[in-house]
Design a protein around this motif. Structure first.
Motif, short mmCIF file in Angstrom:
data_model
loop_
_atom_site.label_atom_id
_atom_site.label_comp_id
_atom_site.label_asym_id
_atom_site.label_seq_id
_atom_site.Cartn_x
_atom_site.Cartn_y
_atom_site.Cartn_z
N ILE A 36 0.84 -1.20 0.00
CA ILE A 36 0.00 0.00 0.00
C ILE A 36 0.88 1.25 0.00
O ILE A 36 0.60 2.23 -0.72
CB ILE A 36 -0.95 -0.01 1.21
CG1 ILE A 36 -1.99 -1.14 1.07
CG2 ILE A 36 -1.65 1.34 1.35
CD1 ILE A 36 -2.87 -1.05 -0.15
N ASP A 37 1.94 1.24 0.78
CA ASP A 37 2.85 2.39 0.79
C ASP A 37 3.50 2.57 -0.58
O ASP A 37 3.70 3.70 -1.05
CB ASP A 37 3.92 2.20 1.87
CG ASP A 37 3.35 2.28 3.28
OD1 ASP A 37 2.24 2.83 3.44
OD2 ASP A 37 4.01 1.78 4.20
N PHE A 38 3.82 1.47 -1.25
CA PHE A 38 4.38 1.51 -2.59
C PHE A 38 3.38 2.18 -3.54
O PHE A 38 3.75 3.02 -4.37
CB PHE A 38 4.67 0.08 -3.06
CG PHE A 38 5.35 -0.03 -4.39
CD1 PHE A 38 6.72 -0.14 -4.49
CD2 PHE A 38 4.60 -0.06 -5.57
CE1 PHE A 38 7.34 -0.26 -5.73
CE2 PHE A 38 5.21 -0.17 -6.80
CZ PHE A 38 6.59 -0.27 -6.88
N ALA A 39 2.10 1.81 -3.42
CA ALA A 39 1.06 2.38 -4.27
C ALA A 39 0.82 3.85 -3.95
O ALA A 39 0.56 4.66 -4.85
CB ALA A 39 -0.23 1.58 -4.11
N ALA A 40 0.91 4.21 -2.67
CA ALA A 40 0.65 5.60 -2.26
C ALA A 40 1.67 6.55 -2.87
O ALA A 40 1.33 7.65 -3.32
CB ALA A 40 0.68 5.69 -0.74
N VAL A 41 2.94 6.13 -2.90
CA VAL A 41 3.99 6.96 -3.49
C VAL A 41 3.69 7.24 -4.96
O VAL A 41 4.00 8.31 -5.49
CB VAL A 41 5.37 6.27 -3.33
CG1 VAL A 41 6.43 6.99 -4.14
CG2 VAL A 41 5.76 6.20 -1.86
N ARG A 42 3.01 6.30 -5.61
CA ARG A 42 2.72 6.42 -7.05
C ARG A 42 1.29 6.89 -7.32
O ARG A 42 0.85 6.92 -8.46
CB ARG A 42 2.99 5.07 -7.71
CG ARG A 42 4.47 4.74 -7.75
CD ARG A 42 4.75 3.25 -7.86
NE ARG A 42 6.21 3.02 -7.94
CZ ARG A 42 7.01 3.03 -6.87
NH1 ARG A 42 6.50 3.25 -5.66
NH2 ARG A 42 8.31 2.83 -7.01
N ASN A 43 0.57 7.19 -6.25
CA ASN A 43 -0.79 7.72 -6.35
C ASN A 43 -1.74 6.76 -7.09
O ASN A 43 -2.58 7.17 -7.88
CB ASN A 43 -0.81 9.09 -7.05
CG ASN A 43 -2.13 9.82 -6.82
OD1 ASN A 43 -2.74 9.71 -5.76
ND2 ASN A 43 -2.59 10.56 -7.81
N TRP A 44 -1.62 5.47 -6.78
CA TRP A 44 -2.56 4.50 -7.33
C TRP A 44 -3.82 4.52 -6.45
O TRP A 44 -4.04 3.64 -5.62
CB TRP A 44 -1.95 3.11 -7.35
CG TRP A 44 -0.78 2.98 -8.29
CD1 TRP A 44 -0.35 3.89 -9.21
CD2 TRP A 44 0.11 1.86 -8.38
NE1 TRP A 44 0.75 3.42 -9.88
CE2 TRP A 44 1.06 2.17 -9.40
CE3 TRP A 44 0.21 0.64 -7.73
CZ2 TRP A 44 2.09 1.31 -9.75
CZ3 TRP A 44 1.23 -0.24 -8.09
CH2 TRP A 44 2.16 0.09 -9.08
N ASP A 45 -4.64 5.54 -6.65
CA ASP A 45 -5.80 5.73 -5.79
C ASP A 45 -7.08 5.13 -6.36
O ASP A 45 -8.17 5.37 -5.85
CB ASP A 45 -6.00 7.22 -5.47
CG ASP A 45 -6.11 8.08 -6.73
OD1 ASP A 45 -6.04 7.52 -7.85
OD2 ASP A 45 -6.30 9.31 -6.59
N THR A 46 -6.96 4.36 -7.45
CA THR A 46 -8.09 3.58 -7.98
C THR A 46 -7.57 2.21 -8.37
O THR A 46 -6.36 2.03 -8.62
CB THR A 46 -8.73 4.23 -9.21
OG1 THR A 46 -7.80 4.19 -10.30
CG2 THR A 46 -9.14 5.67 -8.94
N ARG A 47 -8.47 1.26 -8.44
CA ARG A 47 -8.07 -0.09 -8.87
C ARG A 47 -7.62 -0.07 -10.32
O ARG A 47 -6.71 -0.81 -10.70
CB ARG A 47 -9.21 -1.08 -8.65
CG ARG A 47 -9.62 -1.24 -7.18
CD ARG A 47 -10.67 -2.33 -7.02
NE ARG A 47 -11.12 -2.42 -5.65
CZ ARG A 47 -12.19 -1.79 -5.16
NH1 ARG A 47 -12.91 -1.01 -5.97
NH2 ARG A 47 -12.53 -1.91 -3.89
#
Length: 437
Positions: free
Chosen positions: A282-293
């Protein structure tokens, strides 16, 4: 008249009950048959590719045997569920560069899937040194003392460091050279023959079936589009997502960044960067702003393609065991040592359900230096015999040198050709296909 009627009734009842006495038993020269689909045999399941010895037939039923933990098991199996192993001399040219211990499993695979082709990936790596590297970097979800280095929990509630013997077994490419697992070696660039409908069928029964609620798009369409634009296999993306998110993982449900627990949700469908926990992902995704599936699927696919597929790690095996550049243990995708095996099974199921398992595929299989004769499954009581019929799992011989001192049809099967005999080992033996008469 009454007597004749009674006889007719008795025969009809016998047929309905499946009694075989009216069908004569025909003894056959012992021959290897391979299971074409998972089937029951003597109250146990034989997986696709499992070899068994057939030595007789009654009607549509073959009579044969396998060895289970040293005990011979005999019984009947439907001829619809097996295919005769045929030695293909022309195929030998394709596998010339493989060690002898790879060849018989490859021959079995060729019988089941003649459309598949195989290329060796030669490494300069010492097998045991490489196994030690991955033993220190791999986890397994079991508490069996044969499979773990210690009972200390490293991640979650069940994940422990693997034992050295387990690392050797899963690293050994020969452990995966059976129909159930061989797709871990398939090269995974984009395959335009994979259709949207096939993607939908692969996702049936999962939490990713139907419409994705945020984007209002079909889940399969998200994967199909991501595969096409990123030059990566749709089957890989779907099986990776199923593997990582079965049971509704955090990457699918969404989670808050560790440093902002009240902030927005982020998604990581493939669990990229989840080295020690889902929260890392989740932290990996947050850095990249993956805020949708949808972003998670699209940009996660791009990440996989850019960082693995185009870097030479273009198979499930190489994404776990990064031996492609002779610098192992520095760029592997997952810590789960069994992941390539379970993902390969998911991929095969998807291919079979979509009738694309017989498409042309290229499998690239690593070869190491100083490989041991075999690496048996650490839990000797488990049935892990999908590539060979094992009588004594820890006794391994090379048939070319010893077959004359072994018992035919117990230790090996001999198939006669005009100028030589083709030997197929039944006990984890391997050997030459060219034994002069």
């Amino acid at each position: 008249m009454k007597k004749i009627s009674i006889i007719k009734i008795v025969c009809v009842i016998a047929l309905l009950l499946g009694i075989h006495r009216c069908t004569s038993y025909k003894k056959l020269a012992p021959h290897i048959f391979l299971v074409k689909e998972n089937t029951s045999f003597l109250n146990q399941t034989l997986t696709i590719g499992q070899p068994l010895v057939v030595e007789g037939k009654r009607g549509s039923q073959y009579y044969g045997y396998i060895y289970v933990n040293g005990e011979k098991k005999e019984g009947y199996i439907s001829s619809r569920n097996v295919i005769a192993y045929v030695f293909d001399e022309s195929f030998e040219k394709e596998i010339t560069s493989f060690p002898d211990s790879y060849k018989q499993p490859l021959r079995f695979l060729h019988t089941l899937y003649p459309e598949w082709s195989y290329v060796p990936l030669s490494t300069s790596l010492d097998f045991n040194d490489t196994a030690s590297i991955f033993q220190s970097k791999s986890l397994i979800d079991t508490d069996d003392e044969s499979m773990i280095a210690s009972p200390d929990i490293i991640e979650g509630q069940t994940w422990c460091r693997v034992s050295l013997n387990a690392s050797r077994y899963f690293l050994d490419p020969r452990s995966g050279l059976n129909a159930y697992h061989a797709l871990m070696f398939e090269k995974l660039t984009y395959n335009p023959s994979e259709t949207l409908q096939e993607g939908k069928r692969m996702l049936e029964g999962t939490e990713m079936s139907g419409i994705e609620p945020q984007s209002k798009k079909d889940w399969a369409e998200l994967y199909r589009h991501s595969a096409e634009v990123n030059n990566i296999s749709m089957s890989l993306l779907i099986t990776r997502a199923i593997q990582e998110q079965s049971g509704g993982g955090l990457g699918l449900r969404g989670g808050h960044a560790r440093n902002n627990p009240q902030g927005p949700l982020f998604y990581n469908i493939y669990n990229i960067g989840a080295n020690t926990s889902d929260q890392d992902g989740i932290d990996f995704a947050a850095v990249r702003n993956w805020d949708t599936r949808e972003k998670s699927i699209l940009y996660g696919s791009k990440y996989l393609a850019d960082n693995y597929i185009t870097k030479g790690q273009d198979s499930l095996y190489l994404q776990k065991f990064d031996v492609h550049n002779n610098n192992p243990g520095h760029h592997y995708y997952m810590s789960n040592i069994r992941a390539p095996y379970s993902e390969a099974k998911n991929m095969l199921r998807g291919y079979i359900s979509n009738n694309i398992d017989h498409a042309k595929r290229i499998l690239e299989i690593p070869i190491y230096s100083n490989m041991p004769v075999s690496n048996p499954y650490p839990i000797s009581s488990d049935i892990k015999y999908s590539g060979t019929i094992i009588k004594e799992p820890y006794n391994t011989y090379q048939i070319a040198d010893t077959y004359k001192n072994l018992t035919e049809n117990v230790d090996y099967i001999s198939i006669d050709y005009p100028t030589y005999r083709h030997i197929v080992g039944l006990n984890n033996y391997y050997g030459s296909c060219d034994i002069p008469k």
